[in-house]
Every structure is written in structure tokens, then in C-alpha cells.
Design a protein around this motif. Structure first.
Motif, PDB file in Angstrom:
ATOM      1  N   MET A   1     -59.748   9.746 -10.512  1.00 16.03           N
ATOM      2  CA  MET A   1     -59.785  11.216 -10.430  1.00 16.03           C
ATOM      3  C   MET A   1     -58.544  11.769 -11.115  1.00 16.03           C
ATOM      4  N   SER A   2     -58.735  12.704 -12.050  1.00 15.47           N
ATOM      5  CA  SER A   2     -57.606  13.265 -12.778  1.00 15.47           C
ATOM      6  C   SER A   2     -56.821  14.218 -11.885  1.00 15.47           C
ATOM      7  N   THR A   3     -55.548  14.340 -12.157  1.00 17.07           N
ATOM      8  CA  THR A   3     -54.681  15.230 -11.396  1.00 17.07           C
ATOM      9  C   THR A   3     -54.953  16.674 -11.780  1.00 17.07           C
ATOM     10  N   ARG A   4     -55.106  17.523 -10.787  1.00 15.54           N
ATOM     11  CA  ARG A   4     -55.333  18.945 -11.036  1.00 15.54           C
ATOM     12  C   ARG A   4     -54.077  19.562 -11.620  1.00 15.54           C
ATOM     13  N   ILE A   5     -54.263  20.332 -12.696  1.00 17.31           N
ATOM     14  CA  ILE A   5     -53.132  20.935 -13.390  1.00 17.31           C
ATOM     15  C   ILE A   5     -52.784  22.282 -12.760  1.00 17.31           C
ATOM     16  N   THR A   6     -51.522  22.423 -12.380  1.00 21.50           N
ATOM     17  CA  THR A   6     -51.028  23.701 -11.879  1.00 21.50           C
ATOM     18  C   THR A   6     -49.880  24.160 -12.775  1.00 21.50           C
ATOM     19  N   THR A   7     -49.643  25.454 -12.783  1.00 18.08           N
ATOM     20  CA  THR A   7     -48.621  26.035 -13.657  1.00 18.08           C
ATOM     21  C   THR A   7     -47.786  27.037 -12.855  1.00 18.08           C
ATOM     22  N   PRO A   8     -46.695  27.523 -13.433  1.00 22.52           N
ATOM     23  CA  PRO A   8     -45.895  28.539 -12.742  1.00 22.52           C
ATOM     24  C   PRO A   8     -46.548  29.914 -12.726  1.00 22.52           C
ATOM     25  N   PHE A   9     -47.690  30.057 -13.379  1.00 24.10           N
ATOM     26  CA  PHE A   9     -48.323  31.360 -13.527  1.00 24.10           C
ATOM     27  C   PHE A   9     -49.462  31.524 -12.526  1.00 24.10           C
ATOM     28  N   GLY A  10     -49.905  32.775 -12.339  1.00 24.87           N
ATOM     29  CA  GLY A  10     -50.969  33.048 -11.378  1.00 24.87           C
ATOM     30  C   GLY A  10     -51.816  34.230 -11.768  1.00 24.87           C
ATOM     31  N   ALA A  11     -52.498  34.807 -10.772  1.00 24.82           N
ATOM     32  CA  ALA A  11     -53.471  35.871 -11.023  1.00 24.82           C
ATOM     33  C   ALA A  11     -52.851  37.113 -11.631  1.00 24.82           C
ATOM     34  N   GLU A  12     -51.588  37.383 -11.307  1.00 24.35           N
ATOM     35  CA  GLU A  12     -50.958  38.606 -11.792  1.00 24.35           C
ATOM     36  C   GLU A  12     -50.167  38.403 -13.084  1.00 24.35           C
ATOM     37  N   SER A  13     -50.095  37.179 -13.561  1.00 26.52           N
ATOM     38  CA  SER A  13     -49.377  36.913 -14.808  1.00 26.52           C
ATOM     39  C   SER A  13     -50.093  37.576 -15.979  1.00 26.52           C
ATOM     40  N   THR A  14     -49.326  37.972 -16.985  1.00 31.76           N
ATOM     41  CA  THR A  14     -49.899  38.593 -18.173  1.00 31.76           C
ATOM     42  C   THR A  14     -49.839  37.619 -19.351  1.00 31.76           C
ATOM     43  N   ALA A  15     -50.627  37.931 -20.364  1.00 30.39           N
ATOM     44  CA  ALA A  15     -50.616  37.101 -21.573  1.00 30.39           C
ATOM     45  C   ALA A  15     -49.227  37.075 -22.193  1.00 30.39           C
ATOM     46  N   ALA A  16     -48.529  38.217 -22.172  1.00 32.12           N
ATOM     47  CA  ALA A  16     -47.180  38.285 -22.743  1.00 32.12           C
ATOM     48  C   ALA A  16     -46.215  37.364 -21.999  1.00 32.12           C
ATOM     49  N   GLU A  17     -46.367  37.289 -20.687  1.00 30.57           N
ATOM     50  CA  GLU A  17     -45.499  36.409 -19.895  1.00 30.57           C
ATOM     51  C   GLU A  17     -45.799  34.943 -20.175  1.00 30.57           C
ATOM     52  N   VAL A  18     -47.081  34.617 -20.289  1.00 28.88           N
ATOM     53  CA  VAL A  18     -47.480  33.222 -20.501  1.00 28.88           C
ATOM     54  C   VAL A  18     -47.000  32.702 -21.854  1.00 28.88           C
ATOM     55  N   ILE A  19     -47.018  33.566 -22.863  1.00 26.39           N
ATOM     56  CA  ILE A  19     -46.692  33.111 -24.222  1.00 26.39           C
ATOM     57  C   ILE A  19     -45.206  33.231 -24.541  1.00 26.39           C
ATOM     58  N   GLU A  20     -44.442  33.801 -23.638  1.00 29.67           N
ATOM     59  CA  GLU A  20     -43.010  33.987 -23.887  1.00 29.67           C
ATOM     60  C   GLU A  20     -42.335  32.651 -24.209  1.00 29.67           C
ATOM     61  N   GLY A  21     -41.583  32.624 -25.311  1.00 32.24           N
ATOM     62  CA  GLY A  21     -40.857  31.417 -25.700  1.00 32.24           C
ATOM     63  C   GLY A  21     -41.647  30.436 -26.541  1.00 32.24           C
ATOM     64  N   ILE A  22     -42.926  30.713 -26.763  1.00 31.00           N
ATOM     65  CA  ILE A  22     -43.772  29.819 -27.569  1.00 31.00           C
ATOM     66  C   ILE A  22     -43.799  30.317 -29.013  1.00 31.00           C
ATOM     67  N   ASP A  23     -43.623  29.406 -29.955  1.00 35.67           N
ATOM     68  CA  ASP A  23     -43.578  29.750 -31.382  1.00 35.67           C
ATOM     69  C   ASP A  23     -44.844  29.263 -32.069  1.00 35.67           C
ATOM     70  N   LEU A  24     -45.636  30.197 -32.579  1.00 37.77           N
ATOM     71  CA  LEU A  24     -46.880  29.862 -33.279  1.00 37.77           C
ATOM     72  C   LEU A  24     -46.775  30.125 -34.787  1.00 37.77           C
ATOM     73  N   THR A  25     -45.569  30.195 -35.299  1.00 37.93           N
ATOM     74  CA  THR A  25     -45.379  30.417 -36.729  1.00 37.93           C
ATOM     75  C   THR A  25     -46.117  29.341 -37.529  1.00 37.93           C
ATOM     76  N   GLY A  26     -46.900  29.792 -38.502  1.00 41.48           N
ATOM     77  CA  GLY A  26     -47.657  28.856 -39.318  1.00 41.48           C
ATOM     78  C   GLY A  26     -49.005  28.466 -38.748  1.00 41.48           C
ATOM     79  N   LYS A  27     -49.303  28.895 -37.522  1.00 41.46           N
ATOM     80  CA  LYS A  27     -50.587  28.577 -36.891  1.00 41.46           C
ATOM     81  C   LYS A  27     -51.621  29.649 -37.225  1.00 41.46           C
ATOM     82  N   ARG A  28     -52.876  29.214 -37.328  1.00 40.59           N
ATOM     83  CA  ARG A  28     -53.974  30.137 -37.610  1.00 40.59           C
ATOM     84  C   ARG A  28     -54.945  30.142 -36.436  1.00 40.59           C
ATOM     85  N   ALA A  29     -55.384  31.327 -36.057  1.00 42.81           N
ATOM     86  CA  ALA A  29     -56.251  31.472 -34.887  1.00 42.81           C
ATOM     87  C   ALA A  29     -57.410  32.402 -35.195  1.00 42.81           C
TER      88      ALA A  29
END
Length: 308
Positions: A1-29
Motif C-alpha cells: 500500500m502506497s503512503t498517502r501524500i500530505t502537504t503543508p497546504f489545505g482547503a484555504e490555500s491559494t494557487a499563489a501560495e502553493v507556487i511561491e518559490g517555484i521557478d518554471l522559467t523555460g517550461k511550457r504549459a
């Protein structure tokens, strides 16, 4: 059985908070449905981290307006997920690697409509359109190395697994929410099977429930029905999220280092959902993670879009 993944974020977290500090320079989406609702906030967060984002939308004028508001490296591409020719044209026009594909667009609880092929519209749009899009972009995703696909599902998947002997409501009575639920189960099953098939290509696919957000998605659901559902779920169970909060789990799956190499799972409120502990907003039903159903759905989908 795989370990359930938990994070520091929750229901009230925003996309801006989740992506803070992440660098996507050069990435295409690519973000499908990027001109409205949580699609806009998903695109905004990706651009803020340096990504080049293509809004894949039916209404290109609306897409251009959103692109202008977001600023940065935003492109707009025409895509009608209910039209397989439109999907094929979009994938054929794509050039070069693709790092992130956010399958965000969808329709909810619509009256019975059928595509020219006779497919039920919610299944055709929410699943088959995204299936054809993602498989059509498989080469681009593989070329990126460690590409991620995000499949926006819903807790409505609790309502229905895939009814393989009558997917398109040709014999059973049509129910808008059952049809929606079936299409949302398909979104999760796609993540399960795509992750299995494409692991050697370094492509991971995960699914999520964004939460309850008032957007154009509910345009077919009367306000009184939305309120009835909220009350029936119990106090506190159906609080509406802001679009920024609604986009947070999509952004987590697309960008967080915690998800590196992880695929075939379902998340809600920025954490992996608990299996079969179901509530109005949370939990994942076993039928949506069933590897046998996932493989069967893939074969059925291949047969449908291959002959469209």
C-alpha cells in the motif's frame, strides 16, 4: 500500500501560495478552459512562476482578453473538446516539448445533448476530448522529460463509475448528475492508466477535486438546487472557495516537488484524498482508482476516438 501524500497546504490555500518559490522559467504549459473560472487562476499562477502558458479555449476572443489581463508569456489556441476535429487540429499545430498539461475544462449537469457521433456530451467533453488531446500530445510530453498532466475531476465521481454497457445513455434514463459523475470518474481512471502506460516516458498524471467554486461550470444548475445541495451536505461541508483557492490543488499537482515521480492518484484540498471515506467534497471512491476499469476505459476510449 502506497503512503498517502500530505502537504503543508489545505482547503484555504491559494494557487499563489502553493507556487511561491517555484521557478518554471523555460517550461511550457497548456490550460484547457483557461479563459474562465479556476482556469484563469491556474494560468495566472503558472505565468507568475515564469512558464509560457497556452490557453486552450473554445472562445478565443475571451482567451485573448484573459491573456491581456494576465500579461507575461500567454498564448491562445482554439480548442473545442466536444469536436474531435478541433482536438486533432490543436495537437497537430503544437510544436516542441510540453512540460505541463492541465486538463481543466468541463461541463456540468447539462441537459441531454449528443455529439454528431452520438456520444453523450458530458462524457464526450470532459473525458473523450481530454483523452484525445492528451494522447495526441504524448510525444510532446515525452520530449519534455518529467512532464506532468493534471486531470481536474470532482467529488461528483462518487455518484457513478463507468457504466460500460451504456456509457452514452442510449438505453437507461438520462440523469444529468449521473452523467457528470461518470465523466468525472473517467477523469480519475485516465490518470491511473496513463501513469501506468507512460511511466517509462517520465510522464505522471494525477487527478483532483478543486473544491466548490461558483463559476460558469454551474450554469446548468439552478441556484436553488446548488443551495439545496449545500444544505443537504451539512453545516460547513459545502463552503464555496474563491477561484484562487480552487486552483490551488491543480497548481500543487502541476508544480510541487512533493509530487515528483508520483502518478495515478487523486487529491482534494491540496492533499491526497482518503479512499472510500466520502463526504460532499472529499474522499475518493475505489471505483475511480480501479486499475481494471482504468485499462478497460482506455481501450474503449481508443476505439471511440480512433473511429470518430
Amino acid at each position: 500500500m502506497s503512503t498517502r501524500i500530505t502537504t503543508p497546504f489545505g482547503a484555504e490555500s491559494t494557487a499563489a501560495e502553493v507556487i511561491e518559490g517555484i521557478d518554471l522559467t523555460g517550461k511550457r504549459a497548456i490550460v484547457t478552459g483557461g479563459a474562465s473560472g479556476i482556469g484563469v487562476e491556474t494560468a495566472r499562477a503558472l505565468v507568475s512562476a515564469g512558464a509560457e502558458v497556452t490557453l486552450a479555449v473554445r472562445d478565443t476572443a475571451a482567451g485573448e482578453k484573459v491573456a491581456g489581463e494576465i500579461g507575461g508569456r500567454v498564448r491562445v489556441g482554439a480548442l473545442d473538446l466536444a469536436d474531435q476535429a478541433s482536438v486533432a487540429a490543436f495537437t497537430a499545430a503544437w510544436d516542441g516539448p510540453l512540460d505541463l498539461l492541465i486538463n481543466n475544462a468541463g461541463i456540468m449537469a447539462s441537459p441531454l445533448q449528443r455529439t454528431p457521433q452520438g456520444w453523450e456530451m458530458q462524457f464526450a467533453t470532459n473525458h473523450l476530448g481530454h483523452f484525445a488531446l492528451t494522447t495526441g500530445l504524448h510525444g510532446a510530453l515525452g520530449a519534455a522529460g518529467r512532464a506532468r498532466v493534471v486531470s481536474v475531476s470532482s467529488s461528483a465521481h462518487h455518484r457513478s463509475g463507468i457504466v460500460f454497457d451504456d456509457i452514452h445513455f442510449e438505453r437507461r434514463e438520462y440523469d444529468p448528475f449521473s452523467a457528470y459523475g461518470q465523466s468525472k470518474s473517467a477523469n480519475v481512471l485516465f490518470a491511473v492508466e496513463a501513469s501506468r502506460r507512460w511511466a517509462e516516458d517520465g510522464i505522471t498524471v494525477n487527478a483532483l477535486m478543486p473544491g466548490g467554486i461558483r463559476t460558469n461550470l454551474q450554469r446548468h444548475v439552478p441556484d436553488e438546487e446548488l443551495e439545496r445541495m449545500r444544505v443537504a451536505a451539512g453545516a460547513g461541508a459545502m463552503q464555496w472557495k474563491t477561484p484562487g483557492q480552487g486552483a490551488a490543488t491543480s497548481i500543487l499537482l502541476a508544480t510541487s516537488p512533493l509530487l515528483e515521480g508520483i502518478g495515478g492518484r487523486y487529491f482534494d484540498d491540496c492533499n491526497e484524498a482518503e479512499r472510500d471515506r466520502l463526504s460532499a467534497r472529499n474522499g475518493v471512491a475505489s471505483h475511480a482508482l480501479d486499475p481494471i476499469a482504468a485499462e478497460r476505459l482506455w481501450e474503449v476510449s481508443l476505439d471511440l476516438v480512433g473511429n470518430s
